[in-house]
Design an enzyme around this catalytic site. Structure first.
Site, PDB file in Angstrom:
ATOM      1  N   ASP A 192       0.847  -1.203   0.000  1.00  0.00           N
ATOM      2  CA  ASP A 192       0.000   0.000   0.000  1.00  0.00           C
ATOM      3  C   ASP A 192       0.883   1.255   0.000  1.00  0.00           C
ATOM      4  O   ASP A 192       0.813   2.081   0.902  1.00  0.00           O
ATOM      5  CB  ASP A 192      -0.908  -0.069   1.237  1.00  0.00           C
ATOM      6  CG  ASP A 192      -1.984   0.993   1.236  1.00  0.00           C
ATOM      7  OD1 ASP A 192      -2.133   1.684   0.212  1.00  0.00           O
ATOM      8  OD2 ASP A 192      -2.673   1.111   2.266  1.00  0.00           O
ATOM      9  N   LYS A 234       1.003   3.887  -1.971  1.00  0.00           N
ATOM     10  CA  LYS A 234       0.359   5.167  -2.325  1.00  0.00           C
ATOM     11  C   LYS A 234       1.322   6.114  -3.046  1.00  0.00           C
ATOM     12  O   LYS A 234       1.641   7.206  -2.577  1.00  0.00           O
ATOM     13  CB  LYS A 234      -0.242   5.847  -1.107  1.00  0.00           C
ATOM     14  CG  LYS A 234      -1.353   5.010  -0.474  1.00  0.00           C
ATOM     15  CD  LYS A 234      -2.192   5.796   0.505  1.00  0.00           C
ATOM     16  CE  LYS A 234      -3.271   4.953   1.139  1.00  0.00           C
ATOM     17  NZ  LYS A 234      -2.778   3.936   2.072  1.00  0.00           N
ATOM     18  N   ASP A 262       3.879  10.777  -7.183  1.00  0.00           N
ATOM     19  CA  ASP A 262       4.875  11.740  -7.674  1.00  0.00           C
ATOM     20  C   ASP A 262       4.953  11.663  -9.204  1.00  0.00           C
ATOM     21  O   ASP A 262       4.200  10.921  -9.839  1.00  0.00           O
ATOM     22  CB  ASP A 262       6.227  11.446  -7.015  1.00  0.00           C
ATOM     23  CG  ASP A 262       7.034  12.728  -6.798  1.00  0.00           C
ATOM     24  OD1 ASP A 262       7.001  13.616  -7.678  1.00  0.00           O
ATOM     25  OD2 ASP A 262       7.701  12.832  -5.756  1.00  0.00           O
TER      26      ASP A 262
END
Ligand code: S5P
Length: 457
Positions: free
Chosen positions: A283, A285, A288
């Protein structure tokens, strides 16, 4: 005028059309309804105003409409009754609430609110709340056509009641009895409406290899449980994993919270993966630019792309993030964060829609969406937006509490799955339980029962 004439006229101006229409969600609908053009037909507007006025049950001091289509109707109601018209701005003003309502009113005024079409009820709720914030009392809500399929239950759960001039079913009945649609068109529409109200199995439409693998595991192990193993030592990690691994389809990790991560971690993890048959979801996330996430996924200490099947992605930086992550990588997939479970998060309805759009364009590397909802209707509403070839995974699932004191919102596993989640994500509900293995059983069973019920429909 009567309803019948009104409906025939609506069909005549093309406000209801039959054929094949691809909706925003990707679903193909056998009809399309758009009442916006009504504003160009004065006699239709007038009949709408008269009939909707007949629906009111109490006295009112002012009248308003949900922008834009209902506004001209509201203006005719205003003329007919002599009650003043007010308008809530559709565009949010950047500063304060000042001038958010146009027109003259007093605090405590009772308002009759009109709307053309209710689907989710969201726009009515938004307008009603804005009026109430300015001290106005909503005395009656009338809508021209109710196509929510659930009598506007979202509105009801917010404490509003409304009356509809027509339901979609009623319109179809009239058009059929007047031979404006064939029996075949009629049954297509009815089947579609019935179908729409039940979340259904997504498996047959899936084209993504990781999603297929995941659904195979779900099916063979009879579990749609994702364990979120958010612990900080390897000892705890592997101890809980061993006792729960046969009950989960997917293991979710936050590898960077381990205090004692070392190169022994991944081999041990992969061995258990092999033994117990689950997929791994880091996870991470990512959020960028393409080049940075490319490195974050492949390099550094964790080399996530070498062991995780699935990772989470925030689409905020735009579609380039998916290229950066997955270019040259075939057997990995993303879950896009379309909504979050944390209270006060900054994700807007529009952002959610855009994330789903980007996901739809990248089925080769997107398995589905992470989402959440405040209540049954909200979950259903979100779930309907997710096309059938993608999965909907829901975190923020726990029995016995609605929050964790740090902004997390919880709903129960059965409620999540019943209303559309394909897999549930459970962390502390299991890992903080006295007996994680037993807790995993409970969560698995609750979620699986609902999943089976749903898929057998
Ligand atoms: O919106 C979200 C998205 C995620 S992935 N809300 C979440 O809580 N999560 C993750 O799910 C979160 O990072 C955590 O790992 C898990 C929920 O943990 P729990 O202990 O609250 O069940």
């Amino acid at each position: 005028v009567n309803k019948k004439e009104f409906v025939l006229k609506l069909a005549e101006i093309g406000a209801v059309k039959f054929g094949e229409f691809t909706l925003k969600s990707g679903i193909v609908s056998p009809f399309y309804i758009n009442l916006r053009e009504v504003i160009s037909y004065p006699e239709l507007l007038e009949s709408a105003a008269e009939m909707m006025l007949d629906l009111t049950t109490s006295q009112f001091d002012i009248v308003s409409g949900v922008p834009y289509t209902a506004l001209p109707v509201a203006s005719i109601v205003s003329q007919k009754t002599g009650k003043g018209l007010i308008i809530k701005r559709k565009e949010e003003k950047a500063y304060g609430m000042k001038d958010s309502i146009l027109g003259s009113y007093n605090v405590g005024n009772k308002c009759f609110l009109l709307e053309d079409l209710i689907t989710s009820g969201e726009s009515i709720i938004e307008t009603a709340k804005a009026l109430e914030q300015n001290g106005i009392i909503i005395s009656d809500i009338a809508v021209m056509v109710d196509r929510s399929g659930n009598s506007g239950s979202a509105l009801k759960s917010e404490g509003y009641s409304f009356t509809a001039l027509l339901t979609l079913e009623e319109m179809m009945d009239i058009l059929k009895s007047e031979s404006r649609i064939s029996d075949e068109e009629y049954s297509k529409v009815m089947d579609f409406l019935n179908d729409q109200n039940k979340p259904k199995t997504r498996a047959p439409l899936v084209k993504n290899s990781i999603t297929e693998k995941l659904l195979d595991v779900v099916k063979s192990k009879k579990t749609n449980l994702t364990l979120s193993l958010d612990v900080t030592t390897q000892r705890e990690f592997f101890s809980i994993l061993k006792s729960t691994a046969n009950k989960i389809a997917l293991l979710k990790t936050h590898v960077d919270i381990l205090d004692d991560y070392d190169e022994s971690f991944v081999p041990k993890l992969l061995e258990l993966k092999q033994k117990y048959n689950f997929l791994i979801f880091e996870d991470r996330k990512f959020a960028d630019i393409g080049n940075t996430v490319r490195h974050q996924f492949r390099d550094g200490i964790y080399k996530i792309s070498s062991w995780a099947d699935i990772v989470t992605v925030h689409m905020l930086p735009g579609p380039g993030i998916l290229n950066g992550l997955f270019d040259g990588i075939e057997d990995k997939s993303a879950l896009l964060l379309a909504r979050m479970s944390s209270q006060g998060n900054l994700i807007s309805e529009q952002y959610t829609r855009q994330v789903i759009e980007l996901g739809k364009k990248n089925p080769h590397c997107v398995t589905g969406f992470i989402g959440h909802g405040n209540d049954e209707n909200d979950i259903k509403f979100f779930s309907r937006k997710i096309p059938d070839n993608f999965l909907f995974l829901m975190p923020g699932v726990k029995l016995g509490s609605t929050t964790d004191g740090l902004g997390q919102s919880y709903i129960t596993p059965d409620m999540a799955v019943k209303n559309g989640a394909d897999l549930i994500i459970v962390g502390r509900g299991i890992i903080a339980a006295d007996d994680p293995a037993k807790a995993a059983d409970t969560y698995r069973e609750l979620a699986w029962n609902e999943y089976e019920k749903r898929n057998s429909l």
